[in-house]
Design an enzyme around this catalytic site. Structure first.
Site, mmCIF file in Angstrom:
data_model
loop_
_atom_site.group_PDB
_atom_site.id
_atom_site.type_symbol
_atom_site.label_atom_id
_atom_site.label_comp_id
_atom_site.label_asym_id
_atom_site.label_seq_id
_atom_site.Cartn_x
_atom_site.Cartn_y
_atom_site.Cartn_z
ATOM 1 N N ASP A 42 0.814 -1.199 0.000
ATOM 2 C CA ASP A 42 0.000 0.000 0.000
ATOM 3 C C ASP A 42 0.861 1.269 0.000
ATOM 4 O OD1 ASP A 42 -2.338 1.570 0.269
ATOM 5 O OD2 ASP A 42 -2.160 1.549 2.460
ATOM 6 N N GLU A 78 3.439 -8.161 7.329
ATOM 7 C CA GLU A 78 2.144 -8.754 7.002
ATOM 8 C C GLU A 78 2.187 -9.820 5.916
ATOM 9 O OE1 GLU A 78 -0.827 -5.768 6.331
ATOM 10 O OE2 GLU A 78 -0.857 -5.225 8.449
ATOM 11 N N TYR A 98 -6.432 -3.073 12.985
ATOM 12 C CA TYR A 98 -7.291 -1.954 12.581
ATOM 13 C C TYR A 98 -8.717 -2.118 13.090
ATOM 14 C CZ TYR A 98 -3.409 -0.225 9.840
ATOM 15 O OH TYR A 98 -2.185 0.289 9.469
ATOM 16 N N GLU A 142 1.142 -1.173 14.026
ATOM 17 C CA GLU A 142 0.237 -0.329 13.245
ATOM 18 C C GLU A 142 -1.134 -0.319 13.896
ATOM 19 O OE1 GLU A 142 -0.138 -1.075 9.005
ATOM 20 O OE2 GLU A 142 2.031 -1.408 8.808
HETATM 21 C C1 GCB Z 1 -1.326 -2.275 6.700
HETATM 22 C C2 GCB Z 1 -0.031 -2.189 5.969
HETATM 23 C C3 GCB Z 1 0.293 -0.775 5.532
HETATM 24 C C4 GCB Z 1 -0.967 -0.086 5.014
HETATM 25 C C5 GCB Z 1 -1.970 -0.036 6.139
HETATM 26 C C6 GCB Z 1 -3.299 0.613 5.724
HETATM 27 O O1 GCB Z 1 -1.596 -3.179 7.416
HETATM 28 O O2 GCB Z 1 1.042 -2.729 6.675
HETATM 29 O O3 GCB Z 1 1.284 -0.807 4.553
HETATM 30 O O4 GCB Z 1 -0.718 1.176 4.501
HETATM 31 O O5 GCB Z 1 -2.260 -1.318 6.572
HETATM 32 O O6 GCB Z 1 -3.436 1.812 5.871
HETATM 33 O O7 GCB Z 1 -4.167 -0.101 5.240
#
Ligand code: GCB
Length: 590
Positions: A162, A412, A467, A502
């Site tokens: 991403d 990931e 997330y 993250e």
């Molecule tokens: C993740 C990735 C990261 C993305 C992020 C997102 O898990 O490691 O590279 O940018 O999520 O914002 O979705």
């Protein structure tokens, strides 16, 4: 390999500036020997910079294939009799280099340095033509992986990470000398015994000259010395390198022949220890709690090009907000960044470019995949060897940085299958063999939650990207809080330290809402606060790194609004409201 330096016995000359530049959509440049004369297209490109956004042509931005760079350099007259080498801090994702008509080096991997000895191909005082063909194509055998697909509109490059596939010569290029007999590598491993610091050192060199080492403190006072190619130096009442206190000693290494210094190199040394004990991460024996971010090398116009002013500004913002650390998501950063982190006492989780080894991460962000992650035709043994080499080069480059406290060998990847277990086991073994002094981990994805992941068994530290409240339970923070805590309690039972590498919410600056509304500045704050409540309830959580430090460019997609907007700062480094909330949490003095 030692990074070029100016010392008593070495000189370097920067090749940064404007180079001639040509794209090669027909892929004919190699066969037509474009290296054997001036590139005629007449375009120029800045080095260091990604080429993509410098041009105003969308076709250039999305171009993949061979990209040609060329410059001429006059070799300084005073360099006669020296060994002359060319050093690229990086070329993304691979490159081949010619000096005049002679091919001198090829290198795979976009974020680590490589060098060519060109002594036999140039003459002091003469001009030489340097031509580099950079190639930015991603395949299942590159790190990071990607695939070229045929579509009715032509070929397209796809990839599963991403961030935008910026490419080119992102970092400095040096022409430099070493003496014919020279130092080739230095390894330092610091230790502590109470107030006494120890430095185990190993020196490699060509030829059979004697070795001399002198350690000086930051005031230039000699505090230890040695005369063997390997040994241990001790420093009484050592000034430790510690988070927030980037104290460095200078180790001068010399090759000496009959009393004369043949070669000399300066290696900075920070004396600190790193250790995992139960669910604690210890720096100098003290439990350390990581605050900070996952970052990117990502700027307007220059893409992943290194820029000193932005680097300094980013570190100022880290300090302002109370961040003590960051992860080099998702590739090794510029060597200048690592050096500066050493001097600033900023703690680094150092990551390879192994991102996107996961075909399960489909759906919203990357579209349906139609590939299997690990198979003879996709990520296979050849990929693993490229990955292993990326680890070797990362450790070789960064092993002496006190700021680096933990290796992250992938971000990931698929990690819930037998194939993943088989793929990763030897890579963990390799990393430990290369550097027994630092813990090793990888970053686990939400698709392989507690109880399902088969790779985290190999890790010393659990690094989790989650997330809850964004990709799942979107906008429902109470449900997110419950689910997140439940999963985290499972991981906590492993008795390993957990760093949340993250957590984040896309936020459009200027969008406000009283209601709990994803994308608003208020939601980003509420989302972070929910996460912090969960972390604070779980003892094993020893770090929080928000995704992301700043907004950054990505590939196009319906989930991305002019890029990824999870930054706490905008792409031009203005704070969103969450920046002030984080500052209140992380800086007790603010
Ligand atoms: C993740 C990735 C990261 C993305 C992020 C997102 O898990 O490691 O590279 O940018 O999520 O914002 O979705």
């Amino acid at each position: 390999m030692l990074r070029p330096q100016d010392t008593d016995t070495r000189e370097r000359k920067s090749l940064n500036g404007l180079w001639r530049f040509a794209l090669d959509p027909a892929g004919e440049g190699r066969a037509r020997r474009w290296f054997s004369g001036p590139l005629t297209e007449g375009r120029e490109m800045a080095v260091p910079a990604s080429f993509n956004d410098v041009s105003a042509d969308p076709a250039v931005r999305d171009y993949f294939g061979d990209i040609w760079y060329q410059t001429t350099v006059r070799v300084p007259r005073g360099w006669a009799g020296q060994r002359i080498a060319l050093y690229f801090e990086s070329a993304t994702h691979r490159a081949t280099v010619w000096v005049n008509d002679t091919e001198v080096v090829s290198h795979e991997g976009g974020y680590t340095p490589f060098e060519a000895d060109i002594t036999d191909h140039v003459r002091a005082g003469d001009q030489a033509r340097l031509t580099v063909v950079v190639n930015n194509t991603l395949s299942f055998q590159s790190i990071p992986p990607g695939v070229i697909e045929d579509t009715p509109a032509g070929q397209r490059q796809r990839y599963w990470h991403d961030f935008f596939n910026y490419a080119g010569i992102h970092r400095s290029v040096w022409l430099h000398t070493t003496p014919a007999r020279h130092l080739t590598d230095i390894t330092v491993v610091p230790g502590l015994d109470g107030a006494t610091g120890t430095i185990d050192y190993t020196i490699e060199s060509t030829g059979d000259a004697e070795t001399r080492v002198v350690l000086r403190d930051a005031d230039g006072r000699q505090v230890a010395d040695g005369a063997a190619p390997a040994g241990t130096l001790t420093v009484e009442n050592v000034h430790r390198w510690a988070p927030g206190d980037g104290y460095l000693y200078d180790l001068e290494v010399q090759l000496v022949d009959e009393g004369a210094v043949v070669d000399s190199y300066h290696q900075r040394v920070g004396v600190r220890t790193v250790e995992v004990s139960g669910n604690r991460f210890l720096i100098n024996g003290e439990p350390f709690y990581f605050t900070g971010f996952g970052k990117h090398e990502d700027l307007a116009v220059i893409g992943k090009g290194h820029n000193d002013a932005f680097m300094l500004h980013d570190f100022e913002l880290l300090k302002w907000i109370g961040a003590n650390s960051f992860r080099t998501s998702h590739y090794p950063y510029s060597e200048d960044v690592l050096d500066y982190a050493d001097r600033q006492g900023i703690v680094i989780i150092d990551e390879t470019a192994a991102v996107g080894l996961n075909m399960g991460l489909g759906g919203g962000i990357f579209g349906a995949q139609g590939y299997q992650t690990f198979s003879p035709d996709t990520i296979n043994d050849a990929t693993r060897e490229v990955h292993a080499q990326a680890i070797r080069e990362l450790v070789a480059r960064d092993k002496n940085h006190p700021s680096v406290v933990l290796w992250s060998i992938a971000n990931e990847p698929e990690s819930d299958t037998e194939e993943a277990e088989a793929y990763f086991r030897p890579l963990f073994d390799l990393t430990r063999e290369l550097d027994p002094s630092r813990p090793v981990g990888f970053v686990n994805v939400m698709l392989a939650p507690y109880g399902k992941c088969r790779v985290s068994q190999f890790a010393d530290v659990l690094m989790l990207n989650r997330y809850y409240g964004w990709y799942v339970h979107t906008g429902d923070l109470p449900a997110a809080e419950q689910a997140w805590e439940e999963e985290l309690r499972g991981w906590a039972g492993e008795n390993k330290p957990i760093i949340i590498t993250e957590y984040g919410a896309d936020t459009y600056p200027g969008l406000h809402s009283i209601a709990t509304q994803p994308w608003s500045e208020e939601y980003q704050i509420e989302y972070l606060e929910m996460n912090h409540r969960v972390f604070d309830r779980i003892d094993a959580v020893i770090g929080e790194q928000v995704w992301n430090f700043a907004d950054f460019a990505t590939t196009s997609g319906i989930m991305r609004v002019g890029g990824n907007k999870k930054g706490v700062f905008t792409r031009d480094r203005q704070p969103k409201a969450a920046a002030f909330a984080l500052r209140r949490r992380w800086r007790k003095d603010a």
